[in-house]
Write a protein that holds these residues in place. Structure first.
Motif, PDB file in Angstrom:
ATOM      1  N   GLN A 168      48.285  21.925  35.377  1.00 17.79           N
ATOM      2  CA  GLN A 168      47.218  21.411  35.214  1.00 17.79           C
ATOM      3  C   GLN A 168      47.053  20.489  35.949  1.00 17.79           C
ATOM      4  O   GLN A 168      45.912  19.970  36.428  1.00 17.79           O
ATOM      5  N   GLY A 169      48.056  19.310  36.296  1.00 21.62           N
ATOM      6  CA  GLY A 169      47.692  18.342  37.232  1.00 21.62           C
ATOM      7  C   GLY A 169      47.582  18.748  38.558  1.00 21.62           C
ATOM      8  O   GLY A 169      46.816  17.920  39.377  1.00 21.62           O
ATOM      9  N   ALA A 170      48.147  19.939  39.051  1.00 23.58           N
ATOM     10  CA  ALA A 170      48.089  20.206  40.430  1.00 23.58           C
ATOM     11  C   ALA A 170      46.576  20.714  40.653  1.00 23.58           C
ATOM     12  O   ALA A 170      45.808  20.313  41.565  1.00 23.58           O
ATOM     13  N   ARG A 171      45.947  21.186  39.664  1.00 27.70           N
ATOM     14  CA  ARG A 171      44.656  21.822  39.814  1.00 27.70           C
ATOM     15  C   ARG A 171      43.661  20.739  39.745  1.00 27.70           C
ATOM     16  O   ARG A 171      42.575  20.936  40.430  1.00 27.70           O
ATOM     17  N   ILE A 172      43.887  19.754  39.081  1.00 29.31           N
ATOM     18  CA  ILE A 172      43.237  18.594  39.093  1.00 29.31           C
ATOM     19  C   ILE A 172      43.102  17.915  40.623  1.00 29.31           C
ATOM     20  O   ILE A 172      42.014  17.454  40.987  1.00 29.31           O
ATOM     21  N   ALA A 173      44.315  17.802  41.193  1.00 30.35           N
ATOM     22  CA  ALA A 173      44.551  17.279  42.406  1.00 30.35           C
ATOM     23  C   ALA A 173      43.773  18.051  43.570  1.00 30.35           C
ATOM     24  O   ALA A 173      43.332  17.578  44.414  1.00 30.35           O
ATOM     25  N   LEU A 174      43.721  19.226  43.343  1.00 29.45           N
ATOM     26  CA  LEU A 174      42.947  20.167  44.286  1.00 29.45           C
ATOM     27  C   LEU A 174      41.646  20.506  43.938  1.00 29.45           C
ATOM     28  O   LEU A 174      41.040  20.963  45.114  1.00 29.45           O
TER      29      LEU A 174
END
Length: 212
Positions: A168-174
Motif C-alpha cells: 500500500q505504501g509502495a503504490r502511493i510512492a509510485l
C-alpha cells in the motif's frame, strides 16, 4: 484430584477455541486429593489460567498477548495511517495523484473522514513539529514512529498481510512516478518494522510497479 477455582480477574480476549472475541475469567486454583469422592488432602496451587466464559475452555495466560479482533483492527488502521504519512512526508503532498491514492488507501482502511486537505495539513504539522522537512531520508524520528506502529502488529499478521501493508505504501510512492531515494528508504524502514527481510522488500517494491 479435584481443583477448586477462584476468579481473580476478568476482561475480553480473543478465544482460540471460539475463533472470536469473548469474555474471560482469570482463575487460580487449589488442588486437593479426592478420597471416596471427598476432596480432602491439599496438593498445592493451580494456575493462573484463563477460562473463556462462552466455551469454558482453559488457556495459559499468554493467550491474552493476542489482541482482540477489535484491537487488531484498530492497530491495522493506525499502521496504514502511519505508513501513508511516512511516504507522504518524503514530498508526496505536492502531487495530486499521490494524494488521491493516499486518501483512497486511508478511506479503505477505515478513515472515512480523510480528505486531501486534512492529510496535507497533518503532514505539514508533523514536519514542523519534528523538523522532518529538513531530513533527506527516513530520519530517526520517523523510523521510531514506524517501528512503534508496525512492530507490535507484525507478529499478529500473516506474511501476506504484512506484505499487503508495505505494498500500500509502495503504490502511493509510485503514484507520481518512480521511487525517489527517500521513498525507498522509508519503505525499507517500514519493511524492517514489519519483519520483512530486505530481499523480500526489494521484491515487493518491484511487484508494486506491476498493475494488478
Amino acid at each position: 484430584m479435584h481443583t477448586a477455582w477462584d476468579t481473580i480477574g476478568d476482561g475480553e480476549f480473543f478465544c482460540p477455541a471460539c475463533g472470536g472475541d469473548r469474555n474471560y475469567q482469570r482463575l487460580t486454583g487449589r488442588r486437593r486429593f479426592v478420597v471416596l469422592g471427598m476432596p480432602l488432602v491439599p496438593r498445592g496451587c493451580a494456575g493462573p489460567v484463563i477460562r473463556c466464559t462462552a466455551c469454558q475452555d482453559l488457556f495459559d495466560p499468554d493467550v491474552l498477548d493476542h489482541p482482540t479482533t477489535t484491537r487488531l483492527s484498530a492497530m491495522l488502521r493506525d499502521a496504514v495511517h502511519t505508513v501513508v504519512l511516512a511516504v507522504l512526508s518524503t514530498g508526496g503532498t505536492g502531487s495530486r495523484s499521490t494524494l488521491d491514492t493516499a486518501v483512497a488507501t486511508l478511506r479503505a482502511a477505515g478513515h472515512d473522514d480523510c480528505t486531501e486537505e486534512r492529510l496535507v495539513a497533518l503532514v505539514d504539522a508533523l514536519a514542523a513539529d519534528t523538523g522532518r522537512a529538513t531530513e533527506p531520508d527516513c530520519g530517526p524520528g520517523l523510523a521510531i514512529e514506524l517501528h512503534e506502529a508496525l512492530g507490535p502488529l507484525a507478529p499478529h499478521l500473516a506474511p501476506a498481510g504484512r506484505e499487503a501493508l508495505l505494498l500500500q505504501g509502495a503504490r502511493i510512492a509510485l503514484a507520481d512516478g518512480p521511487y525517489t531515494p527517500a521513498e525507498r528508504d522509508v519503505l525499507s524502514t517500514a519493511g524492517c518494522a514489519l519483519t520483512i527481510c530486505s530481499e523480500d522488500v526489494a521484491r515487493l517494491l518491484v511487484a508494486a510497479r506491476t498493475p494488478s
